[in-house]
Design an enzyme around this catalytic site. Structure first.
Site, PDB file in Angstrom:
ATOM      1  N   THR A 152       0.877  -1.179   0.000  1.00 21.05           N
ATOM      2  CA  THR A 152       0.000   0.000   0.000  1.00 21.05           C
ATOM      3  C   THR A 152       0.917   1.233   0.000  1.00 21.05           C
ATOM      4  O   THR A 152       1.432   1.582  -1.052  1.00 21.05           O
ATOM      5  CB  THR A 152      -0.987  -0.039   1.188  1.00 21.05           C
ATOM      6  OG1 THR A 152      -0.268  -0.211   2.392  1.00 21.05           O
ATOM      7  CG2 THR A 152      -2.001  -1.150   1.003  1.00 21.05           C
ATOM      8  N   LYS A 178       3.799  -6.992   4.057  1.00 21.42           N
ATOM      9  CA  LYS A 178       3.578  -5.555   3.845  1.00 21.42           C
ATOM     10  C   LYS A 178       3.297  -4.908   5.191  1.00 21.42           C
ATOM     11  O   LYS A 178       2.797  -5.570   6.104  1.00 21.42           O
ATOM     12  CB  LYS A 178       2.436  -5.294   2.877  1.00 21.42           C
ATOM     13  CG  LYS A 178       1.073  -5.575   3.474  1.00 21.42           C
ATOM     14  CD  LYS A 178      -0.041  -4.828   2.772  1.00 21.42           C
ATOM     15  CE  LYS A 178       0.036  -3.346   2.976  1.00 21.42           C
ATOM     16  NZ  LYS A 178      -0.424  -2.892   4.319  1.00 21.42           N
ATOM     17  N   THR A 189      -1.919  -1.713   8.140  1.00 20.67           N
ATOM     18  CA  THR A 189      -2.239  -3.140   8.126  1.00 20.67           C
ATOM     19  C   THR A 189      -0.981  -3.952   7.888  1.00 20.67           C
ATOM     20  O   THR A 189      -0.191  -3.647   7.015  1.00 20.67           O
ATOM     21  CB  THR A 189      -3.256  -3.460   7.032  1.00 20.67           C
ATOM     22  OG1 THR A 189      -4.505  -2.877   7.388  1.00 20.67           O
ATOM     23  CG2 THR A 189      -3.456  -4.964   6.895  1.00 20.67           C
ATOM     24  N   GLU A 275       5.203   4.103   8.681  1.00 20.29           N
ATOM     25  CA  GLU A 275       4.860   5.399   8.089  1.00 20.29           C
ATOM     26  C   GLU A 275       5.736   6.515   8.662  1.00 20.29           C
ATOM     27  O   GLU A 275       5.745   6.765   9.857  1.00 20.29           O
ATOM     28  CB  GLU A 275       3.391   5.709   8.313  1.00 20.29           C
ATOM     29  CG  GLU A 275       2.524   4.895   7.372  1.00 20.29           C
ATOM     30  CD  GLU A 275       1.040   5.092   7.595  1.00 20.29           C
ATOM     31  OE1 GLU A 275       0.654   5.548   8.678  1.00 20.29           O
ATOM     32  OE2 GLU A 275       0.273   4.780   6.669  1.00 20.29           O
ATOM     33  N   ASN A 401      -0.560  10.911   7.948  1.00 23.27           N
ATOM     34  CA  ASN A 401      -1.829  10.544   8.559  1.00 23.27           C
ATOM     35  C   ASN A 401      -2.746  11.726   8.831  1.00 23.27           C
ATOM     36  O   ASN A 401      -3.915  11.534   9.151  1.00 23.27           O
ATOM     37  CB  ASN A 401      -1.579   9.752   9.842  1.00 23.27           C
ATOM     38  CG  ASN A 401      -1.075   8.371   9.505  1.00 23.27           C
ATOM     39  OD1 ASN A 401      -1.785   7.591   8.887  1.00 23.27           O
ATOM     40  ND2 ASN A 401       0.172   8.099   9.850  1.00 23.27           N
ATOM     41  N   SER A 406      -6.173  16.075   2.095  1.00 22.10           N
ATOM     42  CA  SER A 406      -6.224  17.505   1.759  1.00 22.10           C
ATOM     43  C   SER A 406      -5.198  17.846   0.692  1.00 22.10           C
ATOM     44  O   SER A 406      -4.532  17.008   0.151  1.00 22.10           O
ATOM     45  CB  SER A 406      -6.025  18.344   3.014  1.00 22.10           C
ATOM     46  OG  SER A 406      -4.832  17.992   3.674  1.00 22.10           O
TER      47      SER A 406
END
EC number: 2.3.1.35
Lengths: 406, 406
Positions: A152, A178, A189, A275, A401, A406
């Site tokens: 992802t 992943k 995930t 992330e 996150n 936006s």
């Protein structure tokens, strides 16, 4: 070492083919979004799933399909988690039917998984078109494309394999995984799919996986949020020709060692690619009172936002580690805690007997400037060892996150 | 309403004096670093402390000093937590001796607290010099200076008071609190000091505080890290002249209501001033199966980094709320969950029966542009109500906690 790394990922073990294609679930045509993995023979199959009460529809269907201990293929899409969809289970079942038809199997032979945004309608059309197409692409070298198709917001695909010998037979375990992030992120995930040609009974395979995840996959933390779609599976097709493992013995122990090596690899990869991560944090707790306490302490440390932010800032803020040990649940003594920070740049002792140990801030900052940081905690409270893996908390995590729509 | 807000903070109730000075623990002479609070008469006293196994030395001393249910003064410094110091307990006891001498009390009459960096030596000199000085400054309007002196990286001081009537006697509860951040931050510490002139027995006061913290102070989360120095105390000197509360009755119930109002104020203030916060998040869970489940769900939501980052980004990412409900421990049903986001800018329903409810992204973004966001969760699973308070996760949080020594 009797366990060596080899190339090939999930298609490294004998008898497995895989493929990855773009079938239209993701808008960006450059991104693969469908992975298929098939074994020549039925596989003893074990799986672990998210503890979240909200479970993705594919998890419910997979649980049913492998209730008999066997599967033969795995289908996974990225781009949509098929979670919180009113017709999610029906859709996952329909995908299994399509895969079964295309592969000449039964729908109940299929492991199904999804990752991506939740609560968005998922149409069947991309699967109806894509499954015959991906079946035609299956190959013995397709592991890499499959590993790409389950990504992802992962910054790179993740595959790994090891080789070892059981009773003179060459055996392999392969894996793809992943981690943390989605193209339209809702939650991080973790998916890990493991293949092996080892002959092992479903019961022993399940026992090995259940024990292993406690030590490794459940010890990763990127942001404390347990996804609705987490899943790890092992499929064992027995094509290595070893004497089937049906009880606790030396072969089982070696298989578990190899499985542990594969799962620790997955943990490190997922944490490192968390992330916004700029650093991998690997915490090792030694001499803990019990395995459970050691695991809890290690996970508590790598889960602390304050400590994660300090690591981003390359700040040897050892008080935050002590704080995180202190709020760990369980019965243990903290008075003799010793703490070292280590990397390829060196090692520095920062705390002894739970109190400040005079250290050079410059030396510590140098150690923390590396991209992989070892947090070494000696509890002096028993003889158990445990690890956990995480990453630092960066501006980029907040950006990914906070700003993604936006 | 029979409970009204009044001015004066901890010195609003009768018989309390307070002061705040700079005594030299903090380097910056503009910053107050010592607070003293004294009652004319002995106070029934109750306290709650951090659950962290690493406890600041002042907590250990306070626990001893109020073991008899009474105290008469409170001394608190900022700038150093007096935690993980080998001689911390002796130092805290010496401070109590100094305060007792200066005030004409016994050392065991003193509640002592500290907040600031941990594991740094704390000299006695600033206290030896400062305690006589601050005693001379005590006044009936000193609550504000005391509230300033317990601040660390709080952006403003926090004080509050309410007035109500028990049996015709005017009663007051006052409070000062500090939240999340330190001048040299090691961890976010929450301190709340509450005063009242209500006559209430130590046992009933303790019962009221223990019940209250479960509903309010334990339901705040800025970053999931439980400090070593958290403490909340209530001192009740009885000078309002009401019939002493010694059992469960209507007076006790009203006192608890007023205490709840004061503690919810503290929660909102602390969460709103969380490190780097740009928004206060107040989560209200209605129709939960039990009080415990409701509290756990509310806290799980406001603790999710993914959700906190989404709020910073003004993104109505309801899947993250469902995810956080789903990984809450406890026995409950999630199928009927309804979720609304509300602020002074409006209200928007985003999820019904645990599935997507079509809403306008523009409308939702407008609602989320406010500085206080209500997350309204209806579980449709019982009849219990609970709340929790938190803040968004911003770039500034990472900056404060990652870069503070660089």
């Amino acid at each position: 070492m009797n366990i060596i790394e080899v190339q090939g990922g999930v298609t490294a073990p004998q008898g497995f083919k895989a493929a990855g294609i773009h079938c239209g679930i993701r808008k960006n045509k450059e991104k693969l979004d469908l992975a298929l993995l098939v074994s020549d023979r039925p596989c003893a199959t074990a799986a672990v799933y998210t503890q979240n009460k909200v479970k993705g529809a594919p998890i419910l269907v997979t649980q049913q399909n492998i209730a008999d201990g066997y599967s033969q293929a795995m289908l996974c899409n990225s781009g949509n988690a098929n979670t919180c969809n009113p017709n999610g289970v029906e859709l996952a079942q329909a995908c299994c039917e399509l895969a079964a038809q295309s592969l000449g199997l039964k729908a109940s032979d299929i492991v199904i998984a999804s990752t991506g945004v939740i609560g968005q309608p998922l149409p069947l059309e991309p699967f109806a078109k894509g499954i015959p197409e991906i079946t035609a692409c299956l190959s013995r070298t397709g592991g890499t494309l499959a590993a790409q198709a389950i990504m992802t917001t992962d910054t790179h695909h993740k595959e790994f394999a090891v080789e070892f010998s059981l009773g003179g037979k060459t055996c392999r375990i392969g894996a793809m995984t992943k981690g943390s992030g989605m193209i339209n992120p809702n939650m991080a995930t973790m998916l890990t799919f493991i293949t092996t040609d080892v002959a092992i009974s479903p019961a022993m395979l399940n026992q090995a996986l259940q024990a292993e995840v406690k030590q490794s996959l459940n010890q990763i933390n990127v942001d404390g949020d347990t996804s609705t779609n987490d899943m790890a599976t092992v499929m064992a097709n027995g094509q290595a020709g070893n004497a089937e493992i049906t009880q606790l013995n030396a072969d089982y122990a070696l298989f578990c060692d190899a499985l542990h090596q594969v799962c620790v690899w997955a943990c490190r990869q997922i944490a490192k690619d968390g992330e916004g991560a700029t650093k991998l944090l690997e915490c090792s707790v030694s001499n803990a009172r019990s395995a459970q306490v050691g695991l809890a302490i290690a996970k508590s440390i790598i889960s602390s936002d304050l400590f994660k932010a300090a690591m981003f800032g390359q700040d040897a803020n050892w008080g935050r580690v002590l704080c995180a040990i202190g709020y760990t649940e369980g019965d243990f003594s903290i008075d003799k805690v010793e703490l070292r920070l280590k990397s390829e740049k060196g090692e520095v002792l920062v705390c002894q007997n739970a109190a400040y140990f005079p250290f050079s801030e410059e030396e510590a900052a140098e150690v923390l400037s590396a991209s992989e940081i070892q947090i070494l905690v000696d509890m002096h409270d028993g003889e158990h060892f445990a690890q956990a893996w995480g990453c630092d908390l960066s501006y980029e995590y907040v950006r990914i996150n906070g700003d993604y729509r936006s």
